[in-house]
Design an enzyme around this catalytic site. Structure first.
Site: not given
Ligand code: FE
Length: 207
Positions: A110, A113-115
């Site tokens: 991602c 961000c951090s999906c």
């Protein structure tokens, strides 16, 4: 160094330096004050580490390896297939399964961000959220793979998928050789978290 002076009236000085011990100390304090129920906390941690953790994704992969109809349905539209198994909810709204083949290796990042597909893989590892991984996965995926100990022959293309708030990816790693006739349960034990992110491969069976 800003942390050189020691103020013994500082309540932080009463907490042990090790993060795990600090967590334990905070837990004890909060439980004593009646702010948390220790059993409920253990339940939450168990849920994320073991039940919502990567074992869910591993079951899906092992079943895809074993059941051609399941595999086809999963590749066509993974969301309802995994929801049927009970894997849905927060951070898992729309799931896309991408399958590794002799031609293509898939890897997930991602960049924003951090999906991450929480219901299938649990809580994302720290490296997945790091700036280094997020930028390098796209720029130099083969080098990143090498850092994870994965070297692929040149003829295998590396395809990088960028997750979003709408779409989360699950990599179906290649089924290891020598696993013919193994049960779904035994196969699932070979499926690592990293193999479902694409930064690893499924484990070979132990002889
Ligand atoms: Fe994200």
């Amino acid at each position: 160094m800003p942390h050189d002076h020691h103020d013994h009236d500082d309540p932080h000085a009463l907490l042990p330096p090790d993060p795990a011990l600090r967590v334990r100390a905070l837990e004890t304090l909060l439980a004593r004050k009646g702010l948390i129920e220790p059993a409920a906390l253990d339940e939450i941690i168990d849920t994320y580490q073991n039940r919502i953790g990567p074992r869910n994704g591993a079951q899906v992969v092992a079943r895809a390896w074993s059941d051609p109809a399941f595999r086809a349905a999963l590749l066509q539209d993974a969301t309802p297939v995994v929801a049927d198994l009970g894997f849905f909810g927060r951070q898992g709204e729309h799931v896309v399964a991408v399958e590794n083949t002799p031609e293509v290796h898939n890897m997930v990042v991602c960049t924003l961000c951090s999906c991450y597909p929480w219901p299938l893989l649990g809580i994302p590892p720290a490296w997945y959220k790091s700036d280094a991984y997020r930028s390098r996965a796209v720029r130099e995926p083969r080098k990143v793979l090498a850092d994870f100990g994965v070297s692929l022959p040149e003829e295998i293309a590396v395809r990088v998928w960028d997750s979003t708030a709408e779409v989360r990816y699950l990599v179906i790693p290649r089924r290891p050789e020598g696993t013919e006739g193994m049960s779904v349960e035994d196969l699932a034990a070979l499926v690592t978290r990293d193999s479902m992110i694409g930064t690893g491969l499924a484990r070979a069976p132990t002889a």
